[in-house]
Design a protein around this motif. Structure first.
Motif, short mmCIF file in Angstrom:
data_model
loop_
_atom_site.label_atom_id
_atom_site.label_comp_id
_atom_site.label_asym_id
_atom_site.label_seq_id
_atom_site.Cartn_x
_atom_site.Cartn_y
_atom_site.Cartn_z
N MET A 1 4.37 3.10 -21.02
CA MET A 1 4.30 1.68 -20.63
C MET A 1 3.43 1.53 -19.39
N LEU A 2 2.50 0.60 -19.45
CA LEU A 2 1.63 0.35 -18.31
C LEU A 2 2.39 -0.32 -17.18
N GLN A 3 2.14 0.14 -15.97
CA GLN A 3 2.65 -0.53 -14.77
C GLN A 3 1.54 -1.43 -14.22
N ILE A 4 1.92 -2.61 -13.73
CA ILE A 4 0.95 -3.54 -13.16
C ILE A 4 1.27 -3.71 -11.68
N THR A 5 0.30 -3.42 -10.82
CA THR A 5 0.47 -3.60 -9.38
C THR A 5 -0.70 -4.43 -8.85
N HIS A 6 -0.54 -4.93 -7.62
CA HIS A 6 -1.60 -5.73 -7.00
C HIS A 6 -1.92 -5.15 -5.63
N ASP A 7 -3.20 -5.07 -5.32
CA ASP A 7 -3.67 -4.46 -4.07
C ASP A 7 -4.36 -5.53 -3.21
N THR A 8 -3.95 -5.64 -1.97
CA THR A 8 -4.57 -6.58 -1.04
C THR A 8 -5.24 -5.88 0.14
N THR A 9 -5.35 -4.56 0.07
CA THR A 9 -5.85 -3.81 1.23
C THR A 9 -7.36 -3.89 1.38
N SER A 10 -8.07 -4.39 0.36
CA SER A 10 -9.53 -4.39 0.39
C SER A 10 -10.12 -5.77 0.66
N GLN A 11 -9.29 -6.72 1.09
CA GLN A 11 -9.74 -8.10 1.22
C GLN A 11 -10.94 -8.28 2.15
N HIS A 12 -10.94 -7.59 3.28
CA HIS A 12 -12.04 -7.76 4.23
C HIS A 12 -13.35 -7.32 3.60
N TYR A 13 -13.34 -6.17 2.94
CA TYR A 13 -14.55 -5.67 2.29
C TYR A 13 -15.01 -6.60 1.17
N LEU A 14 -14.09 -7.03 0.33
CA LEU A 14 -14.45 -7.89 -0.79
C LEU A 14 -14.98 -9.24 -0.31
#
Length: 434
Positions: A1-14
């Motif tokens: 089963m796929l796990q879905i996570t969200h990452d906010t650590t790259s906001q400054h770069y993006l």
């Protein structure tokens, strides 16, 4: 089963990349280790109303639709014992199609009998490089695909009557017409049920819901059947695409949805590749994806995309890794996916979508390089790139070449090719990773 996570650590770069390239927003789904999808977002889906892009925001997936279309077609025909080498003329005759495919002036009539189902989806059959967008305010909504094939809207929408212009199976030439004809055929196979309904029901087998991906052009444009946020498209000068977004033939370029939904679908394709015959993942069996991936051809495709052409998907490699690859380019939207299905990094990759125009191609190139490096993919040598984003000049390029040549020169030329036979043949056992 796929796990879905969200990452906010790259906001400054993006956010810095969005500002650098004057793109409004981006959305990424990263497939990690074959069992987890991480979503990463930045920017706006609607700049004027200050609506932020989220993991559930829909963006146009454009030509990434072609891989879903090909998977559906291959699965449908193989389950019925109909080979993809079947003549298109025989299929049209069996289905009593009102569309009569003819040859262009100077083309031998006999070449019609050489056109096979596989040629419709490996870009060696018909023409029409890119399909034109249709205004969302057009009276009557999006035209019937049969009308487009027959050239009934040529003056209004720029869709000429589709004819055979080259000998099938002999030369790669990126084609939207093949997928338009495929749509017509599949709808006839299902007694006139529209393709968007067929695909929505089929995608449920991959745990991809109608809130993840949709193909109904008129309803998506008006938000009539969806409650999701649908991103607006933006051009290089920052202006919004007229009507917020255009409509396109569903299988050729008409998919809308989230990167997460598309990444989930591609995860199942990669996973099925390592299943024994008769077994699969989602709605496809192992033999379906082997049909799509293992018999890729060049015939000019390598010059176009630094890859070979499978059925509905480009196949490239980096060292011992083999990847599924495709690009996306609709008015105001750009994207791509890169998923490793075979080799030491099997079961890993990403989908990138952004709501910009040619400027978003440059953004996606930087994002793809960053993702490949940060994910530590094997088989890539970034010193092989001779072009830089800052110096890459698109002024004298044809519009239809920009997205492919840009990604090729700015990303894919770092992929070490090595033994050319490895691009088509051989498999590494990575079932434990998938």
């Amino acid at each position: 089963m796929l796990q879905i996570t969200h990452d906010t650590t790259s906001q400054h770069y993006l956010n810095s990349l969005l500002q650098k390239h004057s793109v409004q927003g981006l959305s990424i789904a990263r497939l990690d280790g074959g069992h987890r999808i991480t979503t990463i977002c930045a920017g706006h889906s609607n700049r004027d109303e200050n609506i932020k892009i989220t993991p559930s925001t829909w963006l146009q997936q454009a030509s990434l639709s072609k891989t879903i279309a090909a998977s559906f077609a291959v699965s449908y025909y193989k389950k019925r014992g109909i080979p993809m080498t079947t003549k298109v003329s025989d299929v049209l005759h069996r289905l009593k199609s009102p569309f009569h495919l003819n040859v262009a002036p100077g083309i031998p009539q006999g070449w019609l009998d050489e056109l096979q189902l596989q040629h419709l989806i490996n870009h060696t059959g018909l023409g029409l490089h890119y399909v034109n967008g249709v205004s969302p305010t057009r009276p009557g909504g999006f035209p019937k695909v049969l009308d487009l094939l027959q050239g009934k809207h040529e003056k209004e929408l720029g869709y000429p009557t589709i004819v055979l212009e080259k000998r099938p199976g002999t030369h790669f030439g990126y084609s939207g017409a093949g997928f338009m004809l495929l749509q017509h055929i599949l709808e006839l196979e299902h007694n006139g049920v529209e393709i968007h309904q067929l695909l929505s029901e089929w995608l449920l087998q991959f745990n991809v819901s109608p809130n993840d991906i949709g193909f109904n052009q008129s309803d998506i444009t008006s938000n009539a059947t969806t409650s999701v946020d649908v991103a607006h498209g933006y051009l290089e000068d920052g202006t919004e695409v007229k009507g917020t977004r255009l409509m396109f033939p569903p299988l050729a370029a008409g998919g809308h949805g989230t990167p997460k939904g598309l990444c989930t679908f591609l995860y199942h394709l990669a996973r099925a590749y390592h299943m024994p015959p008769g077994q699969g993942s989602g709605g496809v069996l192992s033999e379906h994806v082997h049909e799509m991936f293992d018999h890729s051809v060049d015939l000019g495709c390598f010059d176009f995309m630094y890859s070979k052409m499978g059925l509905g998907v480009f196949i490239t490699k980096a060292g011992q890794n083999r990847f599924l690859l495709h690009q996306a380019a609709n008015d105001g939207f750009r994207g791509l996916f890169l998923i490793c299905f075979d080799g030491p990094d099997a079961g890993r990759g990403f989908v990138v979508l952004s709501n910009g125009n040619n400027n978003a191609m440059f953004l996606n190139a930087e994002l793809s390089t960053w993702l490949c490096k940060s994910m530590g993919f094997q088989g890539m040598d970034w010193s092989l790139l001779t072009s830089k984003v800052e110096d890459f000049d698109i002024a004298n390029m044809k519009q239809e070449e920009i997205v492919n040549l840009g990604l090729k020169e700015l990303v894919f030329k770092a992929f070490i090719q090595g033994d050319e036979s490895r691009l088509c043949d051989g498999a590494v056992d990575n079932r434990s990773k998938l």
